[in-house]
Design a protein around this motif. Structure first.
Motif, PDB file in Angstrom:
ATOM      1  N   ALA A 428       0.679  -1.234  -0.008  1.00 41.27           N
ATOM      2  CA  ALA A 428      -0.055  -0.032   0.040  1.00 41.27           C
ATOM      3  C   ALA A 428       0.965   1.214  -0.110  1.00 41.27           C
ATOM      4  N   VAL A 429       0.402   2.224  -0.715  1.00 40.90           N
ATOM      5  CA  VAL A 429       1.068   3.278  -0.749  1.00 40.90           C
ATOM      6  C   VAL A 429       0.489   4.531   0.403  1.00 40.90           C
ATOM      7  N   THR A 430       1.408   4.591   1.166  1.00 40.90           N
ATOM      8  CA  THR A 430       1.019   5.513   2.461  1.00 40.90           C
ATOM      9  C   THR A 430       1.739   6.906   2.547  1.00 40.90           C
ATOM     10  N   GLY A 431       2.841   7.056   1.567  1.00 43.28           N
ATOM     11  CA  GLY A 431       3.546   8.268   1.520  1.00 43.28           C
ATOM     12  C   GLY A 431       3.646   8.677   0.273  1.00 43.28           C
ATOM     13  N   SER A 432       4.282  10.143   0.155  1.00 47.39           N
ATOM     14  CA  SER A 432       4.376  10.818  -1.125  1.00 47.39           C
ATOM     15  C   SER A 432       5.564  10.731  -1.763  1.00 47.39           C
ATOM     16  N   ASN A 433       6.289   9.766  -1.696  1.00 46.53           N
ATOM     17  CA  ASN A 433       7.489   9.558  -2.408  1.00 46.53           C
ATOM     18  C   ASN A 433       7.685   8.351  -3.117  1.00 46.53           C
ATOM     19  N   VAL A 434       6.192   7.822  -3.714  1.00 42.01           N
ATOM     20  CA  VAL A 434       6.471   6.747  -4.440  1.00 42.01           C
ATOM     21  C   VAL A 434       6.218   7.002  -5.847  1.00 42.01           C
ATOM     22  N   ALA A 435       7.075   6.404  -6.629  1.00 42.45           N
ATOM     23  CA  ALA A 435       6.854   6.917  -8.097  1.00 42.45           C
ATOM     24  C   ALA A 435       5.558   5.988  -8.784  1.00 42.45           C
ATOM     25  N   ALA A 436       4.964   6.771  -9.438  1.00 38.73           N
ATOM     26  CA  ALA A 436       3.539   6.176 -10.169  1.00 38.73           C
ATOM     27  C   ALA A 436       4.105   5.260 -11.458  1.00 38.73           C
ATOM     28  N   GLY A 437       5.260   5.327 -11.837  1.00 35.09           N
ATOM     29  CA  GLY A 437       5.958   4.628 -13.055  1.00 35.09           C
ATOM     30  C   GLY A 437       5.411   5.110 -14.231  1.00 35.09           C
ATOM     31  N   ASP A 438       5.607   4.352 -15.310  1.00 33.14           N
ATOM     32  CA  ASP A 438       5.070   4.639 -16.765  1.00 33.14           C
ATOM     33  C   ASP A 438       3.815   3.960 -17.172  1.00 33.14           C
ATOM     34  N   SER A 439       3.335   2.923 -16.176  1.00 36.24           N
ATOM     35  CA  SER A 439       1.991   2.261 -16.729  1.00 36.24           C
ATOM     36  C   SER A 439       1.453   1.927 -15.339  1.00 36.24           C
ATOM     37  N   PHE A 440       0.055   1.638 -15.395  1.00 35.70           N
ATOM     38  CA  PHE A 440      -0.676   1.210 -14.268  1.00 35.70           C
ATOM     39  C   PHE A 440      -1.660   0.085 -14.734  1.00 35.70           C
ATOM     40  N   ILE A 441      -2.219  -0.523 -13.876  1.00 34.73           N
ATOM     41  CA  ILE A 441      -3.411  -1.475 -14.105  1.00 34.73           C
ATOM     42  C   ILE A 441      -4.507  -0.944 -13.220  1.00 34.73           C
ATOM     43  N   LYS A 442      -5.809  -0.708 -13.608  1.00 34.12           N
ATOM     44  CA  LYS A 442      -6.664  -0.329 -12.945  1.00 34.12           C
ATOM     45  C   LYS A 442      -7.811  -1.600 -12.929  1.00 34.12           C
ATOM     46  N   VAL A 443      -8.315  -1.819 -11.424  1.00 33.27           N
ATOM     47  CA  VAL A 443      -9.410  -2.718 -11.567  1.00 33.27           C
ATOM     48  C   VAL A 443     -10.627  -2.320 -10.752  1.00 33.27           C
ATOM     49  N   ASN A 444     -11.842  -2.615 -11.043  1.00 30.08           N
ATOM     50  CA  ASN A 444     -12.986  -2.341 -10.320  1.00 30.08           C
ATOM     51  C   ASN A 444     -14.031  -3.438 -10.384  1.00 30.08           C
ATOM     52  N   VAL A 445     -14.763  -3.591  -9.300  1.00 29.52           N
ATOM     53  CA  VAL A 445     -15.798  -4.684  -9.417  1.00 29.52           C
ATOM     54  C   VAL A 445     -16.938  -4.459  -8.481  1.00 29.52           C
ATOM     55  N   SER A 446     -18.089  -5.272  -9.025  1.00 31.02           N
ATOM     56  CA  SER A 446     -19.402  -4.608  -8.640  1.00 31.02           C
ATOM     57  C   SER A 446     -19.814  -5.706  -7.692  1.00 31.02           C
ATOM     58  N   PRO A 447     -20.814  -5.257  -6.651  1.00 23.46           N
ATOM     59  CA  PRO A 447     -20.997  -6.158  -5.558  1.00 23.46           C
ATOM     60  C   PRO A 447     -21.587  -7.550  -5.939  1.00 23.46           C
ATOM     61  N   GLN A 448     -22.036  -7.559  -7.280  1.00 20.01           N
ATOM     62  CA  GLN A 448     -22.539  -8.756  -7.860  1.00 20.01           C
ATOM     63  C   GLN A 448     -21.297  -9.710  -8.462  1.00 20.01           C
ATOM     64  N   GLY A 449     -20.123  -9.334  -8.407  1.00 21.13           N
ATOM     65  CA  GLY A 449     -18.840 -10.021  -8.854  1.00 21.13           C
ATOM     66  C   GLY A 449     -18.653  -9.933 -10.396  1.00 21.13           C
ATOM     67  N   GLN A 450     -18.928  -8.744 -10.846  1.00 17.66           N
ATOM     68  CA  GLN A 450     -18.706  -8.508 -12.052  1.00 17.66           C
ATOM     69  C   GLN A 450     -17.174  -7.578 -12.021  1.00 17.66           C
ATOM     70  N   ALA A 451     -16.052  -7.892 -12.699  1.00 13.47           N
ATOM     71  CA  ALA A 451     -14.886  -7.116 -12.504  1.00 13.47           C
ATOM     72  C   ALA A 451     -14.467  -6.715 -13.740  1.00 13.47           C
ATOM     73  N   ALA A 452     -13.579  -5.713 -13.961  1.00 16.59           N
ATOM     74  CA  ALA A 452     -12.920  -5.389 -15.209  1.00 16.59           C
ATOM     75  C   ALA A 452     -11.746  -4.563 -14.927  1.00 16.59           C
ATOM     76  N   ALA A 453     -10.818  -5.022 -15.559  1.00 17.02           N
ATOM     77  CA  ALA A 453      -9.487  -4.313 -15.430  1.00 17.02           C
ATOM     78  C   ALA A 453      -8.783  -3.739 -16.693  1.00 17.02           C
ATOM     79  N   VAL A 454      -8.209  -2.796 -16.798  1.00 14.52           N
ATOM     80  CA  VAL A 454      -7.299  -2.162 -18.004  1.00 14.52           C
ATOM     81  C   VAL A 454      -5.907  -1.862 -17.620  1.00 14.52           C
ATOM     82  N   TRP A 455      -4.959  -2.027 -18.582  1.00 14.19           N
ATOM     83  CA  TRP A 455      -3.673  -1.646 -18.302  1.00 14.19           C
ATOM     84  C   TRP A 455      -3.338  -0.726 -19.438  1.00 14.19           C
ATOM     85  N   ILE A 456      -2.590   0.647 -18.716  1.00 16.20           N
ATOM     86  CA  ILE A 456      -2.620   1.854 -19.585  1.00 16.20           C
ATOM     87  C   ILE A 456      -0.985   2.247 -19.225  1.00 16.20           C
TER      88      ILE A 456
END
Length: 458
Positions: A428-456
């Motif tokens: 977990a990122v708890t401070g301000s000196n962590v590099a975000a890098g050049d890409s990220f993966i985002k994930v979200n999920v609904s209470p019904q168990g539908q999940a989706a992720a993207v890599w940008i």
């Protein structure tokens, strides 16, 4: 009857550029414009500044009655009033058109349309540079609920001796309801309005998978453009859980955070003292284009979608379906990127769903461990929900924009994460000196168990 003389789409010869692109699938899909309506501000810059400074969007409700629900605080997009100025710079004819259309747009739809117009302006959209037949819209939303007052006059007309008489509804109640009321709340209307206002005649689709809608919309848009079916798509999502009936649904169906003396401390993703999610509202959009189209018009490329994945897991999948769905979506996004030659791209960070719900955070953390290993081998993990809670379908897109804006610089910390819970073993990122890098993966999920992720990546 005389034969119709209406010209069909097949009768219209495409432009040479459109014909060429239609035959050649795109090499990649890039992001060229951003628009956001959020509790932390209505520009990407304001959003990122709010996250980095630790500002919270959670405060006492102004849109729904206080004391009527189990919570009196949430994250409203207070800077959005519905005024035409909220839609960004527009020509006078467009201003008049949107003002007229606002009569059949509820707040949720207004926020979505405004974010789309902001994204189009940011991308430099012009009729000269885009083929309208190959430019479309792909938008996500929650199920959108009517306001109770829509029916108040009709119901009152059917009250007799203190009781509602169903037999009177057809003749006396229904005529009191505006014949256009349903248009304010149909979940396909954001995509419809955006397409109509801007005369976008390409692919048009609406996704309603709650919190998974944003990532799922990007996944579908990327696939559509990669197949060569469109040059560009406005991709977005809108959601609100601050609503007389929607808030009631949430308070009876979900675990919401209890009110605190300091409401800005209510949303506590992955924290040992978390006790539920916080209600919010917001919308965001981006313009996605084929790389060939973006480069040909000299666009400012902000990022590239290199992978995506979706999954759905119900109770039959096992005792922890949320964990299974998130892990599946993450793995699918990674496989998607690998199949396109991006498997060696370093993952700068993971932007987690981070709902602040006890069970959901536990299951999401377990999914991250399942896919990436223990904390020592994981990419840094952050989430913006500590700042503004759950914006429903709009959450994912607002969060994606916040991560995209962070690439190449420092990452924002998880707000209110004072003590990482034992059941959330993430990096977990708890401070301000962590590099975000050049890409990220985002994930979200609904209470019904539908999940989706993207890599940008940028």
């Amino acid at each position: 009857m005389p034969a119709t003389t209406a010209q069909t789409t097949s009768d219209v010869a495409p432009s040479p550029a459109a014909a060429t692109l239609a035959r050649k699938p795109s090499s990649s899909v890039v992001i060229t414009g951003l628009g956001v309506i959020s509790p932390l501000g209505n520009t990407p810059g304001d959003l990122l500044e709010g996250l980095r400074s630790g500002r919270s969007g959670i405060a006492e409700f102004t849109q729904i009655p206080l004391g009527a629900y189990c919570t009196s605080h949430g994250a409203e997009a207070r800077g959005f009033t519905g005024d035409i100025k909220d839609y960004g710079p527009l020509e006078k004819p467009m201003q008049r058109t949107i003002k007229k259309g606002s009569k059949v747009m509820c707040r949720e739809i207004e926020m979505g349309v405004a974010s789309a117009q902001l994204a189009l302006h940011d991308a430099g959209f012009t009729t000269e540079k885009f083929d309208r037949d190959r430019t479309g819209v792909l938008f996500g939303s929650d199920y959108i609920m009517s306001l109770p007052e829509e029916y108040a006059e009709g119901i009152a007309a059917c009250i007799e001796d203190g009781e509602f008489q169903f037999s009177k509804w057809g003749q006396q109640g229904l005529p009191k309801i505006s014949p256009l009321w349903l248009l304010k709340y149909l979940p396909n209307m954001p995509a419809s309005h955006i397409a109509i206002y801007n005369d976008l005649r390409g692919p048009n689709n609406s996704l309603t998978v709650r919190e998974a809608s944003s990532c799922a919309a990007i996944a579908e848009a990327t696939s559509t453009i990669m197949r060569g079916h469109a040059d560009a798509l406005v991709v977005g999502a809108t959601g609100s859980r601050v609503h007389p009936l929607r808030t009631l649904h949430a308070s009876t169906q979900e675990q919401l955070a209890a009110d605190r003396e300091d409401p800005t401390e209510m949303s506590r993703p992955f924290d040992a003292s978390r006790d539920g999610s916080v209600l919010g509202e917001g919308a965001a959009s981006m313009l996605c284009e084929s790389r060939e189209h973006a480069e040909a018009r000299g666009a400012n490329i902000l990022g590239e979608v290199i992978g995506y994945g979706t999954s759905a897991a119900g109770e039959s999948a096992g005792p922890r379906p949320i964990q299974i769905a998130i892990a599946n979506a993450l793995r699918a996004a990674i496989r998607s990127a690998q199949s396109r030659g991006h498997g060696d791209t370093p993952i700068g960070h993971i932007h987690a769903h981070g709902l602040s719900d006890v069970g959901c955070d536990r299951d999401e953390a377990a999914a991250i461990v399942d896919v990436f290993g223990d904390a020592s081998s994981q990419p840094p993990v952050t989430t913006a929900k500590g700042h503004f809670g759950n914006l429903g379908a709009g959450s994912g897109m607002v969060e994606i924009i916040s991560s995209l804006m962070s690439l190449g610089s420092d990452l924002f910390a998880i707000r209110n994460l004072d003590k990482l819970a034992d059941d959330c073993p993430i990096r977990a990122v708890t401070g301000s000196n962590v590099a975000a890098g050049d890409s990220f993966i985002k994930v979200n999920v609904s209470p019904q168990g539908q999940a989706a992720a993207v890599w940008i990546r940028r």
